[in-house]
Design a protein around this motif. Structure first.
Motif, PDB file in Angstrom:
ATOM      1  N   ARG A 144     -10.221  -6.588   0.907  1.00  0.00           N
ATOM      2  CA  ARG A 144      -8.771  -6.521   1.120  1.00  0.00           C
ATOM      3  C   ARG A 144      -8.116  -7.853   0.723  1.00  0.00           C
ATOM      4  O   ARG A 144      -8.466  -8.897   1.252  1.00  0.00           O
ATOM      5  CB  ARG A 144      -8.470  -6.214   2.586  1.00  0.00           C
ATOM      6  N   ILE A 145      -7.163  -7.764  -0.197  1.00  0.00           N
ATOM      7  CA  ILE A 145      -6.468  -8.955  -0.695  1.00  0.00           C
ATOM      8  C   ILE A 145      -4.965  -8.776  -0.469  1.00  0.00           C
ATOM      9  O   ILE A 145      -4.391  -7.736  -0.829  1.00  0.00           O
ATOM     10  CB  ILE A 145      -6.733  -9.168  -2.199  1.00  0.00           C
ATOM     11  N   VAL A 146      -4.335  -9.773   0.102  1.00  0.00           N
ATOM     12  CA  VAL A 146      -2.885  -9.758   0.297  1.00  0.00           C
ATOM     13  C   VAL A 146      -2.260 -10.792  -0.629  1.00  0.00           C
ATOM     14  O   VAL A 146      -2.764 -11.911  -0.769  1.00  0.00           O
ATOM     15  CB  VAL A 146      -2.514 -10.050   1.764  1.00  0.00           C
ATOM     16  N   THR A 147      -1.146 -10.428  -1.277  1.00  0.00           N
ATOM     17  CA  THR A 147      -0.524 -11.312  -2.262  1.00  0.00           C
ATOM     18  C   THR A 147       0.916 -10.908  -2.525  1.00  0.00           C
ATOM     19  O   THR A 147       1.340  -9.800  -2.182  1.00  0.00           O
ATOM     20  CB  THR A 147      -1.305 -11.273  -3.591  1.00  0.00           C
ATOM     21  N   SER A 148       1.664 -11.812  -3.143  1.00  0.00           N
ATOM     22  CA  SER A 148       2.993 -11.502  -3.678  1.00  0.00           C
ATOM     23  C   SER A 148       2.925 -11.302  -5.188  1.00  0.00           C
ATOM     24  O   SER A 148       3.956 -11.083  -5.829  1.00  0.00           O
ATOM     25  CB  SER A 148       3.976 -12.636  -3.355  1.00  0.00           C
ATOM     26  N   PHE A 149       1.713 -11.397  -5.743  1.00  0.00           N
ATOM     27  CA  PHE A 149       1.510 -11.287  -7.193  1.00  0.00           C
ATOM     28  C   PHE A 149       0.464 -10.214  -7.486  1.00  0.00           C
ATOM     29  O   PHE A 149      -0.672 -10.525  -7.867  1.00  0.00           O
ATOM     30  CB  PHE A 149       1.074 -12.639  -7.764  1.00  0.00           C
ATOM     31  N   PRO A 150       0.810  -8.941  -7.327  1.00  0.00           N
ATOM     32  CA  PRO A 150      -0.185  -7.869  -7.481  1.00  0.00           C
ATOM     33  C   PRO A 150      -0.757  -7.738  -8.886  1.00  0.00           C
ATOM     34  O   PRO A 150      -1.949  -7.482  -9.045  1.00  0.00           O
ATOM     35  CB  PRO A 150       0.586  -6.604  -7.081  1.00  0.00           C
ATOM     36  N   ALA A 151       0.073  -7.912  -9.909  1.00  0.00           N
ATOM     37  CA  ALA A 151      -0.414  -7.726 -11.282  1.00  0.00           C
ATOM     38  C   ALA A 151      -1.392  -8.828 -11.668  1.00  0.00           C
ATOM     39  O   ALA A 151      -2.458  -8.563 -12.246  1.00  0.00           O
ATOM     40  CB  ALA A 151       0.764  -7.684 -12.258  1.00  0.00           C
ATOM     41  N   LEU A 152      -1.061 -10.068 -11.361  1.00  0.00           N
ATOM     42  CA  LEU A 152      -1.975 -11.177 -11.648  1.00  0.00           C
ATOM     43  C   LEU A 152      -3.259 -11.054 -10.828  1.00  0.00           C
ATOM     44  O   LEU A 152      -4.350 -11.350 -11.315  1.00  0.00           O
ATOM     45  CB  LEU A 152      -1.290 -12.509 -11.357  1.00  0.00           C
ATOM     46  N   SER A 153      -3.125 -10.584  -9.602  1.00  0.00           N
ATOM     47  CA  SER A 153      -4.298 -10.404  -8.743  1.00  0.00           C
ATOM     48  C   SER A 153      -5.202  -9.302  -9.286  1.00  0.00           C
ATOM     49  O   SER A 153      -6.435  -9.442  -9.311  1.00  0.00           O
ATOM     50  CB  SER A 153      -3.850 -10.063  -7.318  1.00  0.00           C
ATOM     51  N   ARG A 154      -4.587  -8.211  -9.715  1.00  0.00           N
ATOM     52  CA  ARG A 154      -5.375  -7.103 -10.274  1.00  0.00           C
ATOM     53  C   ARG A 154      -6.135  -7.564 -11.510  1.00  0.00           C
ATOM     54  O   ARG A 154      -7.331  -7.290 -11.650  1.00  0.00           O
ATOM     55  CB  ARG A 154      -4.449  -5.936 -10.634  1.00  0.00           C
ATOM     56  N   ARG A 155      -5.462  -8.294 -12.387  1.00  0.00           N
ATOM     57  CA  ARG A 155      -6.116  -8.773 -13.605  1.00  0.00           C
ATOM     58  C   ARG A 155      -7.270  -9.717 -13.274  1.00  0.00           C
ATOM     59  O   ARG A 155      -8.335  -9.669 -13.913  1.00  0.00           O
ATOM     60  CB  ARG A 155      -5.090  -9.481 -14.504  1.00  0.00           C
ATOM     61  N   PHE A 156      -7.078 -10.553 -12.268  1.00  0.00           N
ATOM     62  CA  PHE A 156      -8.126 -11.484 -11.865  1.00  0.00           C
ATOM     63  C   PHE A 156      -9.370 -10.746 -11.381  1.00  0.00           C
ATOM     64  O   PHE A 156     -10.496 -11.065 -11.785  1.00  0.00           O
ATOM     65  CB  PHE A 156      -7.594 -12.404 -10.772  1.00  0.00           C
ATOM     66  N   PHE A 157      -9.188  -9.749 -10.539  1.00  0.00           N
ATOM     67  CA  PHE A 157     -10.338  -9.061  -9.951  1.00  0.00           C
ATOM     68  C   PHE A 157     -10.993  -8.046 -10.888  1.00  0.00           C
ATOM     69  O   PHE A 157     -12.130  -7.638 -10.656  1.00  0.00           O
ATOM     70  CB  PHE A 157      -9.944  -8.389  -8.633  1.00  0.00           C
ATOM     71  N   GLU A 158     -10.301  -7.655 -11.954  1.00  0.00           N
ATOM     72  CA  GLU A 158     -10.921  -6.746 -12.928  1.00  0.00           C
ATOM     73  C   GLU A 158     -12.174  -7.377 -13.536  1.00  0.00           C
ATOM     74  O   GLU A 158     -13.115  -6.677 -13.915  1.00  0.00           O
ATOM     75  CB  GLU A 158      -9.917  -6.384 -14.022  1.00  0.00           C
ATOM     76  N   ILE A 170      -5.490  -4.237  -2.932  1.00  0.00           N
ATOM     77  CA  ILE A 170      -4.484  -5.286  -3.034  1.00  0.00           C
ATOM     78  C   ILE A 170      -3.205  -4.810  -2.348  1.00  0.00           C
ATOM     79  O   ILE A 170      -2.603  -3.825  -2.754  1.00  0.00           O
ATOM     80  CB  ILE A 170      -4.210  -5.654  -4.505  1.00  0.00           C
ATOM     81  N   LYS A 171      -2.834  -5.534  -1.310  1.00  0.00           N
ATOM     82  CA  LYS A 171      -1.625  -5.191  -0.559  1.00  0.00           C
ATOM     83  C   LYS A 171      -0.543  -6.226  -0.834  1.00  0.00           C
ATOM     84  O   LYS A 171      -0.822  -7.427  -0.851  1.00  0.00           O
ATOM     85  CB  LYS A 171      -1.921  -5.144   0.943  1.00  0.00           C
ATOM     86  N   VAL A 172       0.672  -5.767  -1.058  1.00  0.00           N
ATOM     87  CA  VAL A 172       1.771  -6.650  -1.448  1.00  0.00           C
ATOM     88  C   VAL A 172       2.636  -6.994  -0.246  1.00  0.00           C
ATOM     89  O   VAL A 172       3.101  -6.103   0.476  1.00  0.00           O
ATOM     90  CB  VAL A 172       2.641  -5.983  -2.530  1.00  0.00           C
ATOM     91  N   VAL A 173       2.844  -8.286  -0.014  1.00  0.00           N
ATOM     92  CA  VAL A 173       3.808  -8.772   0.971  1.00  0.00           C
ATOM     93  C   VAL A 173       4.694  -9.806   0.285  1.00  0.00           C
ATOM     94  O   VAL A 173       4.295 -10.428  -0.697  1.00  0.00           O
ATOM     95  CB  VAL A 173       3.129  -9.385   2.209  1.00  0.00           C
ATOM     96  N   ALA A 179      -0.718 -15.983   6.348  1.00  0.00           N
ATOM     97  CA  ALA A 179      -1.002 -15.523   7.705  1.00  0.00           C
ATOM     98  C   ALA A 179      -1.839 -14.249   7.731  1.00  0.00           C
ATOM     99  O   ALA A 179      -2.338 -13.858   8.785  1.00  0.00           O
ATOM    100  CB  ALA A 179       0.308 -15.286   8.461  1.00  0.00           C
ATOM    101  N   ALA A 180      -2.011 -13.600   6.585  1.00  0.00           N
ATOM    102  CA  ALA A 180      -2.648 -12.280   6.538  1.00  0.00           C
ATOM    103  C   ALA A 180      -4.089 -12.295   7.044  1.00  0.00           C
ATOM    104  O   ALA A 180      -4.521 -11.362   7.727  1.00  0.00           O
ATOM    105  CB  ALA A 180      -2.586 -11.721   5.123  1.00  0.00           C
ATOM    106  N   CYS A 181      -4.841 -13.324   6.711  1.00  0.00           N
ATOM    107  CA  CYS A 181      -6.247 -13.384   7.149  1.00  0.00           C
ATOM    108  C   CYS A 181      -6.342 -13.549   8.661  1.00  0.00           C
ATOM    109  O   CYS A 181      -7.130 -12.863   9.319  1.00  0.00           O
ATOM    110  CB  CYS A 181      -6.973 -14.518   6.434  1.00  0.00           C
ATOM    111  N   GLY A 182      -5.537 -14.448   9.200  1.00  0.00           N
ATOM    112  CA  GLY A 182      -5.563 -14.688  10.629  1.00  0.00           C
ATOM    113  C   GLY A 182      -5.137 -13.481  11.442  1.00  0.00           C
ATOM    114  O   GLY A 182      -5.571 -13.298  12.581  1.00  0.00           O
ATOM    115  N   LEU A 183      -4.288 -12.632  10.859  1.00  0.00           N
ATOM    116  CA  LEU A 183      -3.809 -11.438  11.554  1.00  0.00           C
ATOM    117  C   LEU A 183      -4.708 -10.233  11.330  1.00  0.00           C
ATOM    118  O   LEU A 183      -4.420  -9.140  11.821  1.00  0.00           O
ATOM    119  CB  LEU A 183      -2.379 -11.110  11.093  1.00  0.00           C
ATOM    120  N   GLY A 184      -5.786 -10.427  10.563  1.00  0.00           N
ATOM    121  CA  GLY A 184      -6.720  -9.334  10.316  1.00  0.00           C
ATOM    122  C   GLY A 184      -6.270  -8.347   9.259  1.00  0.00           C
ATOM    123  O   GLY A 184      -6.864  -7.275   9.114  1.00  0.00           O
TER     124      GLY A 184
END
Length: 326
Positions: A144-158, A170-173, A179-184
């Motif tokens: 589970r990955i949280v980011t404000s940059f979904p397209a760049l994140s998707r390309r990275f993990f491909e 990939i979840k977008v906030v 804070a996403a990791c600390g909140l689970g």
């Protein structure tokens, strides 16, 4: 491919002010707030783009040039330039690349980068709780990955995605990504790192660098349809803005050092401050003496002045520059 939730809507209908288009007036999209806002305002002022922004309005007309400043969310500016709604813009290279990937235009960009501005430099990084960083980026593929940059994140993990492995979720906030990791909510995040203070406060560390970013000045590629072809009124205005910004950036990077020296020291003095092309040497009225002036990097001017004094130069001055044309 890495799985991804629907990306956030960009360039929403409410972010572009109404009725701003005029014939032969260049629309210049700039960030309305955010981490590069103050630096961009300094660049516009230094380039002589004088305007008065009416209260509660996001549009301002330049006083002496046919250029209209349009204040927009930084993330939306690349979309507006790409679609031709504004002619030129300033935003981060991360925002630009994210927009191009989402539009499927990263290999055939309709946007032309005019220049890098040297501001807003930072890195988009994969970050995770300190105790898990040693596992490396590949270990977070399928998690589970949280980011404000979904397209760049998707390309990275491909790059790390295994054919039959679980898809990276990939979840977008839009804010407080760290804070996403600390909140689970996430196993790791992808977010911008400038000083690292916020990252460390959240108990995170860098696993890998995803993208290096800085502010860019860019335009839509010229076509007959958009009126930006060389020789057009708009193209001439854009060239003028480019010259002014380059001139201001040079002025903020250099100072003019001026000194007097005797014939015996002239060669050494010129070697100490050679300038961008060469120093300017002028004979003084007093026989055997010369005035030498040259551009010197603002980062090294004190050391240069020390060396000039040691070489026998006198009357050493350091003059600030407000703008230049090189």
């Amino acid at each position: 491919m890495a799985g991804i939730e629907p990306a956030r809507e960009r360039a929403g209908s409410s972010s572009m002010p109404m009725n701003v288009v005029e014939n032969n007036v260049v629309l210049f999209g700039v960030p309305k707030k955010g981490r590069i806002f103050e630096d961009v305002m300094k660049i516009l002022k230094g380039a002589g783009l004088d305007f008065k922004r009416p209260e509660r309005l996001d549009v301002a007309m330049c006083k002496e040039l046919s250029i209209k400043i349009v204040f927009l969310p930084a993330a939306d500016i690349p979309t507006y330039v790409m679609d031709g709604s504004v002619d030129i813009g300033i935003s981060g290279s991360d925002m630009l690349e994210e927009t191009l990937i989402e539009a499927g235009r990263s290999e055939d960009s309709p946007i032309q980068v005019i220049m890098k501005l040297g501001i807003g430099k930072c890195k988009l990084c994969l970050q995770a709780p300190v105790e898990t960083c040693k596992d490396g980026a590949k270990a977070f593929a399928g998690k589970r990955i949280v980011t404000s940059f979904p397209a760049l994140s998707r390309r990275f993990f491909e790059t790390f995605q295994e054919k039959d492995g679980p898809k990276t979720r990939i979840k977008v906030v839009s804010g407080s990504v760290e804070a996403a990791c600390g909140l689970g909510l996430a196993d790791a995040v992808i977010d911008l790192v400038e000083t690292g203070t916020t990252m460390k406060a959240a108990g995170l560390d860098i696993v890998a660098e995803v993208f290096e970013t800085e502010a860019l000045f860019f335009q839509q590629k010229p076509t007959e349809q958009n009126g930006l072809m060389p020789g057009s009124t708009k193209a001439d205005l854009i060239t003028l803005v480019e010259q002014r910004i380059r001139g201001y950036m040079t002025a903020t990077s250099f100072v003019m050092v001026v000194c007097n020296c005797h014939d015996a020291n002239l060669q050494e003095v010129c070697a100490i401050c050679p300038g961008k092309k060469s120093p300017t040497v002028t004979e003084l009225k007093e026989p055997g003496w010369h005035s030498v002036s040259a551009l010197v990097s603002i980062k090294s001017h004190n050391m240069v002045m020390d060396k000039l004094a040691k070489a026998g130069a006198t009357d050493i001055l350091c003059l600030a520059l407000s703008n230049t044309r090189m």
